[in-house]
Motif scaffolding. Structure first.
Motif, short mmCIF file in Angstrom:
data_model
loop_
_atom_site.label_atom_id
_atom_site.label_comp_id
_atom_site.label_asym_id
_atom_site.label_seq_id
_atom_site.Cartn_x
_atom_site.Cartn_y
_atom_site.Cartn_z
N ARG A 239 -6.15 -66.80 -35.27
CA ARG A 239 -6.35 -67.68 -34.09
C ARG A 239 -7.53 -68.62 -34.30
O ARG A 239 -7.44 -69.80 -34.01
N GLN A 240 -8.62 -68.06 -34.82
CA GLN A 240 -9.81 -68.91 -35.03
C GLN A 240 -9.54 -70.00 -36.06
O GLN A 240 -9.92 -71.16 -35.86
N VAL A 241 -8.88 -69.61 -37.16
CA VAL A 241 -8.59 -70.61 -38.20
C VAL A 241 -7.63 -71.66 -37.65
O VAL A 241 -7.80 -72.87 -37.89
N ARG A 242 -6.64 -71.24 -36.89
CA ARG A 242 -5.69 -72.20 -36.29
C ARG A 242 -6.43 -73.21 -35.41
O ARG A 242 -6.17 -74.41 -35.45
N LEU B 51 -1.10 -72.95 -42.46
CA LEU B 51 -1.83 -71.67 -42.36
C LEU B 51 -0.91 -70.55 -42.82
O LEU B 51 0.09 -70.23 -42.17
N GLU B 52 -1.25 -69.98 -43.96
CA GLU B 52 -0.43 -68.91 -44.55
C GLU B 52 -1.09 -67.56 -44.30
O GLU B 52 -2.32 -67.45 -44.31
N ALA C 159 5.57 -60.17 -38.01
CA ALA C 159 5.81 -61.62 -38.13
C ALA C 159 5.63 -62.35 -36.79
O ALA C 159 4.92 -63.37 -36.74
N PRO C 160 6.21 -61.85 -35.68
CA PRO C 160 6.03 -62.59 -34.42
C PRO C 160 4.56 -62.64 -33.98
O PRO C 160 4.14 -63.63 -33.38
N GLY D 10 -0.68 -68.33 -34.78
CA GLY D 10 -0.85 -69.67 -35.35
C GLY D 10 -0.47 -69.83 -36.81
O GLY D 10 -0.64 -70.91 -37.38
N ALA D 11 0.07 -68.77 -37.45
CA ALA D 11 0.48 -68.90 -38.87
C ALA D 11 1.82 -69.63 -38.95
O ALA D 11 2.67 -69.49 -38.07
N ASN D 12 2.02 -70.40 -40.04
CA ASN D 12 3.34 -71.01 -40.23
C ASN D 12 3.95 -70.75 -41.60
O ASN D 12 5.08 -71.12 -41.85
N VAL D 13 3.20 -70.09 -42.51
CA VAL D 13 3.77 -69.67 -43.80
C VAL D 13 3.54 -68.17 -43.92
O VAL D 13 2.40 -67.70 -43.84
N LEU D 14 4.63 -67.41 -44.12
CA LEU D 14 4.54 -65.95 -44.12
C LEU D 14 4.90 -65.41 -45.50
O LEU D 14 6.04 -65.58 -45.95
#
Ligand code: DX5
Ligand code: ZN
Length: 213
Positions: A155-158, A170-171, A181-182, A188-192
């Motif tokens: 969250r902080q990085v996002r 953001l991976e 995953a959810p 805020g991640a978009n690469v998993l």
């Protein structure tokens, strides 16, 4: 859009080409390079990345868990890496800055993995980055338990990314499965990245689909 990056660390290395083809419905291929020094595990090196490049057109996301990664940037770029990551703790700041400069010269995308405890360390570098990686396990091994405490880091990085470089991806890497995953996407991640949650399943395309939230 959410991208799924299967980690070949959980593949069968004696059947690597077959196991790479098995994840062709994913978006990227995640390659974990470990040196037995920065992390207490040894995996693969430049010649293996070269061979992987010859057998797939997938985007190669090469995660360098090695000491003083600046020494190997050109070699991995020439071997066919599309994206290289280095760890903040793997060298002095000048060595890391030089590694980033060399990545730019080699035209690979750059990124900056945060160790589990250093969310704000990304700030001074963010403008020149294409991606930030937040580790959700201690680097070194597949199959570890997801660290819930890292949700706050994500969250902080996002929020830093949104403020200073919204195009930056953001991976997250470690312990990603249909249950976690959810949570990381919501944070805020978009690469998993996922190793055991993909290769540990019989039906690999279904396992990849189950991570798309
Ligand atoms: C761990 C590696 C990960 C690992 C993830 O240091 O960076 O990429 O393969 O494995 P799982 O998904 O099993 O936690
Ligand atoms: Zn990794």
């Amino acid at each position: 859009m959410i991208k799924i990056a299967p980690s070949i660390l959980s593949a069968d290395f004696a059947n690597l080409e077959r196991d790479i083809r098995r994840v062709s419905s994913a978006d990227w291929l995640h390659v974990d390079v470990m040196d037995g020094c920065f992390v207490p595990n040894l995996t693969i090196g430049v010649p293996v990345v070269q061979s992987i490049r010859k057998c797939t057109g997938m985007f190669l996301d090469v995660h360098l868990m090695i000491d003083k990664p600046v020494r190997y940037v050109e070699a991995f770029a020439q071997a066919g890496a599309d994206l290289l990551s280095v760890h903040l703790e793997a060298d002095h700041p000048t060595g890391i800055a030089e590694a980033l400069r060399r990545m730019e010269a080699c035209k690979v995308k750059r990124r900056w993995p945060c160790g589990p405890s250093r969310p704000s360390a990304v700030l001074p570098y963010l403008e020149g980055l294409d991606m930030v990686l937040v580790m959700t396990v201690e680097p070194g091994f597949g199959g570890q338990a997801f660290m819930e405490s890292q949700l706050d880091t994500i969250r902080q990085v996002r929020s830093i990314i949104e403020k200073y470089n919204p195009a930056c991806e953001l991976e997250v890497d470690g312990g990603i499965a249909p249950k976690t995953a959810p949570l990381v996407v919501e944070a805020g991640a978009n690469v998993l990245v996922a190793g055991s949650a993909v290769y540990g399943k019989e039906d690999i395309p279904a396992a990849i689909a189950a991570l798309r939230v």
